[in-house]
Design a protein around this motif. Structure first.
Motif, PDB file in Angstrom:
ATOM      1  N   ARG A 181      21.918  18.939  19.174  1.00  0.00           N
ATOM      2  CA  ARG A 181      23.114  18.667  18.887  1.00  0.00           C
ATOM      3  C   ARG A 181      23.367  19.266  17.563  1.00  0.00           C
ATOM      4  O   ARG A 181      22.563  19.128  16.843  1.00  0.00           O
ATOM      5  CB  ARG A 181      23.313  17.204  18.824  1.00  0.00           C
ATOM      6  CG  ARG A 181      24.507  16.894  18.377  1.00  0.00           C
ATOM      7  CD  ARG A 181      24.431  14.881  17.827  1.00  0.00           C
ATOM      8  NE  ARG A 181      24.432  14.366  19.185  1.00  0.00           N
ATOM      9  CZ  ARG A 181      24.988  13.817  20.103  1.00  0.00           C
ATOM     10  NH1 ARG A 181      26.618  13.894  19.747  1.00  0.00           N
ATOM     11  NH2 ARG A 181      24.696  13.047  21.032  1.00  0.00           N
ATOM     12  N   TYR A 182      24.487  20.205  17.496  1.00  0.00           N
ATOM     13  CA  TYR A 182      24.684  20.736  16.093  1.00  0.00           C
ATOM     14  C   TYR A 182      26.211  20.022  15.555  1.00  0.00           C
ATOM     15  O   TYR A 182      26.737  19.492  16.625  1.00  0.00           O
ATOM     16  CB  TYR A 182      24.851  22.204  16.377  1.00  0.00           C
ATOM     17  CG  TYR A 182      23.624  23.032  16.605  1.00  0.00           C
ATOM     18  CD1 TYR A 182      22.781  23.652  15.442  1.00  0.00           C
ATOM     19  CD2 TYR A 182      23.057  23.010  17.790  1.00  0.00           C
ATOM     20  CE1 TYR A 182      21.750  24.087  15.947  1.00  0.00           C
ATOM     21  CE2 TYR A 182      21.813  23.624  18.231  1.00  0.00           C
ATOM     22  CZ  TYR A 182      21.218  24.265  17.024  1.00  0.00           C
ATOM     23  OH  TYR A 182      19.949  24.804  17.300  1.00  0.00           O
ATOM     24  N   LYS A 183      26.552  20.161  14.434  1.00  0.00           N
ATOM     25  CA  LYS A 183      27.821  19.858  13.964  1.00  0.00           C
ATOM     26  C   LYS A 183      28.613  21.221  13.994  1.00  0.00           C
ATOM     27  O   LYS A 183      28.306  22.391  13.725  1.00  0.00           O
ATOM     28  CB  LYS A 183      27.643  19.447  12.594  1.00  0.00           C
ATOM     29  CG  LYS A 183      27.296  17.950  12.384  1.00  0.00           C
ATOM     30  CD  LYS A 183      27.525  17.412  11.199  1.00  0.00           C
ATOM     31  CE  LYS A 183      27.066  15.865  11.141  1.00  0.00           C
ATOM     32  NZ  LYS A 183      27.193  15.118   9.874  1.00  0.00           N
TER      33      LYS A 183
ATOM     34  N   GLU B 176      32.591  17.820  14.404  1.00  0.00           N
ATOM     35  CA  GLU B 176      32.438  17.279  15.837  1.00  0.00           C
ATOM     36  C   GLU B 176      30.926  17.755  16.193  1.00  0.00           C
ATOM     37  O   GLU B 176      30.490  18.864  15.764  1.00  0.00           O
ATOM     38  CB  GLU B 176      33.429  17.628  16.609  1.00  0.00           C
ATOM     39  CG  GLU B 176      35.000  17.096  16.534  1.00  0.00           C
ATOM     40  CD  GLU B 176      35.871  17.691  17.750  1.00  0.00           C
ATOM     41  OE1 GLU B 176      36.887  16.881  18.020  1.00  0.00           O
ATOM     42  OE2 GLU B 176      35.870  18.958  18.128  1.00  0.00           O
ATOM     43  N   ALA B 177      30.710  17.132  17.116  1.00  0.00           N
ATOM     44  CA  ALA B 177      29.180  17.521  17.663  1.00  0.00           C
ATOM     45  C   ALA B 177      29.433  18.543  19.006  1.00  0.00           C
ATOM     46  O   ALA B 177      30.132  18.566  19.637  1.00  0.00           O
ATOM     47  CB  ALA B 177      28.448  16.239  18.418  1.00  0.00           C
TER      48      ALA B 177
ATOM     49  N   TYR C 264      24.281  23.659  11.938  1.00  0.00           N
ATOM     50  CA  TYR C 264      25.944  23.844  12.215  1.00  0.00           C
ATOM     51  C   TYR C 264      25.883  25.192  13.188  1.00  0.00           C
ATOM     52  O   TYR C 264      25.176  26.013  13.143  1.00  0.00           O
ATOM     53  CB  TYR C 264      26.563  24.180  10.981  1.00  0.00           C
ATOM     54  CG  TYR C 264      26.531  23.012  10.055  1.00  0.00           C
ATOM     55  CD1 TYR C 264      27.579  22.222  10.048  1.00  0.00           C
ATOM     56  CD2 TYR C 264      25.645  22.804   9.015  1.00  0.00           C
ATOM     57  CE1 TYR C 264      27.524  20.994   9.073  1.00  0.00           C
ATOM     58  CE2 TYR C 264      25.476  21.736   8.221  1.00  0.00           C
ATOM     59  CZ  TYR C 264      26.525  20.811   8.355  1.00  0.00           C
ATOM     60  OH  TYR C 264      26.794  19.584   7.198  1.00  0.00           O
TER      61      TYR C 264
END
Length: 246
Positions: free
Chosen positions: A96-98, A88-89, A117
């Motif tokens: 924006r990271y995961k 998910e973002a 991340y």
């Protein structure tokens, strides 16, 4: 947008738009209308204002209220419910990271920023547990980053005589506020927003130290110390539902 249970309702065409009324702070003598990122309408009115004068002020700005509520609801339509699972973002300082969720022994649990991340290591990967870990990490980061930026921005403003004090707000639907004694209230999840948006919110609240209202004098301060604040505010408004999606 429609509600039959609200005590205060703006009727605009076929729409019924509820709004709440709050007493304005400071010496403000005009009715001010705000549309929150979630579409909630708040009307600030001086204590002596009659119900009829408040209703008339809201009606005069009916189209403006309708358009802003519609825009807020439109933005919400594109926000997906979070499941707090890997992939998910998630956001931090506008990037924006995961999300990466790893199940580990209790002694090894942590939340860290690793490359692209935000890694949550937890002995329990239940979505609500991961949500709590992530929220706690944001608050720790916000305490440091927002505090430093408040100090830096405050040093530019001649009416700020000492390091601004702040605390986190209970509500998560507004970015900030300023009490009568000058204490700044901040949404900890502001730390998800781009840096220029963060600085805009902090400047906005610090300007209330000098002008505790939304008068022309207040906006003149914003214009002087951040000529691009209107564009920055629009950017933040467009991202609000995404960033506040918890």
């Amino acid at each position: 947008m429609t509600s039959d249970d609200a005590q205060n309702v703006l009727v605009y065409g076929a729409e019924r738009i509820p709004y709440s009324v709050q007493a304005s702070k400071g010496k403000k003598r005009k009715v001010a209308i705000h549309v929150e990122p979630d579409g909630k309408v708040i009307v600030e009115a001086p204590p002596e204002a009659s119900q009829a004068s408040i209703e008339a002020a809201v009606k005069r700005r009916g189209r403006w209220v309708y358009e802003h509520v519609k825009d807020s609801l439109r933005r919400q339509e594109h926000v997906l419910e979070r499941n707090y699972v890997s992939g998910e973002a998630v956001f931090y300082l506008g990037r924006r990271y995961k999300l990466k969720v790893l199940e580990v022994p209790k002694a090894d649990r942590s939340v860290k920023l690793r490359g692209g991340y935000i890694e949550v290591r937890s002995e329990n990967t239940d979505p609500q547990v991961i949500r709590g870990r992530l929220r706690g990490w944001y608050k720790v980061r916000a305490q440091t980053y927002l505090g430093k930026r408040l100090e830096v921005i405050g040093e530019r403003l001649p009416w700020i005589a000492q390091r601004p004090q702040f605390y986190f707000m209970d509500t998560e639907k507004r970015w900030g506020g300023c009490s009568v004694d000058g204490t700044v209230q901040l949404n900890p999840f502001l730390v998800k927003a781009p840096r220029d948006c963060i600085d805009y919110v902090l400047l906005h609240e610090l300007c209330h130290h000098k002008e505790h209202n939304h008068s022309p004098a207040f906006y003149a301060l914003l214009d002087r110390y951040d000529p691009n604040w209107k564009a920055t505010k629009l950017k933040l408004d467009d991202m609000a539902e995404l960033l506040l999606n918890e």
